[in-house]
Design an enzyme around this catalytic site. Sequence first.
Site, PDB file in Angstrom:
ATOM      1  CG  ASP A   1      -2.158  -0.997   0.960  1.00 47.25           C
ATOM      2  OD1 ASP A   1      -1.936  -1.949   0.404  1.00 47.25           O
ATOM      3  OD2 ASP A   1      -3.143  -0.740   1.837  1.00 47.25           O
TER       4      ASP A   1
ATOM      5  CB  SER B   1      -3.764   4.946   4.595  1.00 47.39           C
ATOM      6  OG  SER B   1      -2.855   4.590   5.350  1.00 47.39           O
TER       7      SER B   1
END
Length: 606
Positions: free
Chosen positions: A116, A511
């Site tokens: 990520d 996130s």
Amino acid sequence: MLLSQTRGRLPSTLRSFSRRALSTTLPRGKDSEETALNKVSRNVTQPISQGASQAMLYATGLTEEDMNKAQVGISSVWYNGNPCNMHLLDLSNRVREGVQKAGLVGFQFNTVGVSDAISMGTKGMRYSLQSRDLIADSIETVMGGQWYDANISIPGCDKNMPGVLMAMGRVNRPSLMVYGGTIKPGCARTQNNADIDIVSAFQAYGQFLTGEITENQRFDIIRNACPGGGACGGMYTANTMATAIEVMGMTLPGSSSNPAESKAKDLECLAAGEAIKRLLKEDIRPSDILTRQAFENAMIVVNITGGSTNAVLHLIAIADSVGIKLDIEDFQKVSDRTPFLADLKPSGKYVMADLHNIGGTPSLLKFLLKEGVIDGSGMTVTGETLAKNLEKVPDFPADQKIIRPLSNPIKKTGHIQILRGSLAPGGSVGKITGKEGTRFVGKARVFDDEDDFIAALERNEIKKEEKTVVVIRYTGPKGGPGMPEMLKPSSALMGAGLGSSCALITDGRFSGGSHGFLIGHIVPEAAVGGPIGLVKDGDTITIDAEKRLLDLDVDETELARRRKEWEALRDAGKLPQTGLTMRGTLGKYARTVKDASHGCITDSVE
């Protein structure tokens, strides 16, 4: 006599056995023999008719004795291109060592992973959430095709954890997870040796744009933020999910807080072998552990620790894999009665390594159990209840400052808020810690791509003296496609000092490292005609966490006119491209994925 010892002879007992149909399922029953542990693998290791299967297994190095042992699939999300995952092969080797010492056969295999942090802010982020379901699919595929009796999975990065749990739920054979563990804090030498982490690197961009730090300081941060192996250090998505999975009972105690590079993690890997053997002997499966109460505990701990909003869609997806219906309103109910206690990053001061130093997740869970916040009656992968596991765990030190007492919470209710309204009739998820307030009203600034927002920020078009609601759309599961995270925009806002004057809403995700006034998971998304696709610059948007509202102040007549305009653009092919018109893996994902309020699952039969 072992089948492998017949040497061409075919005794009558074996002739009878070779004609007997073997079930491909896992029947529950009593069997006192050691071979009862190989209920699944014996479909290929025992029948005379499966001689070719056995020949292939002998080629892997199995002995005749091994053919009567249970086989454990050890699935690792190892690849050396990401600190969260680069050490997992070493952990997998130690797990296999423990499995072999327990008298079982361990077969290692790998699955895919996406970093990520590396893909964040790029088109590569479209593959992140999709990787969760690919991980689940690939582990299910190997477990089913190879006839393994049990599974031990070793994940590291954000989507790894829910992916392996979804596979365990689908396959429903004795399973446990060994979390790869958290990274150590970094150190910024040019800032008085302050502890830093990956979010520091993201925020450094905004700080540099505004002149708060120099280029030398910026480079010092990004060069030293990540000092080695392990998942991002705060209560971001990886640590959030690992903690939730530990309280649900699918890891050995301490797995979520044991650092990646520690003796504790090494010993945990070795202990996994005996643990999986006990699960096989007692026929304890994921469906016995992942109960409704286990998910209640998980939702509570996510709110207690200020965990990632990604936990909402991941827990919904894991629950679906074991046939439990969990929805976004369940999270709201838990949030309404659960205080926010943990002073952990991204909104707080400390990281998971600090929590480990005061007793880790086991001490946190013991504290919550003693206070009556969580239920300790559920089964775990130790073969004991959660409460039993915590009996000998030490209490937190009296002077610790990471976890607040219930009498003095950071916020009296949880930070995860489910908002609905004219902008999100199907729901949205807010991360409201209280530091940013609970209500925000501002003028919309609309972007169909996060790169356009970053460019506007670089041009100084987002003013600190104006209340602005930044809208980033066409980033949902179908539109992105893949529902990318908006950590780069949210970190840039915070780094530029715009956290109090700007809110950010999106049909994408955030996130676990994001903080600020943030609303994501907006349903329906822009790509399928959701109201977020009708917003224009200058519209007034109201975010009210107390009333759980996300509203667009535009009358119905104007919205109807805009919808016709939107439909005309869609029919003319002039809207931003979505995954619905793509081929390849992202196109396939976009056409099968459910919306965020339903966990973004891809194997629905509805």
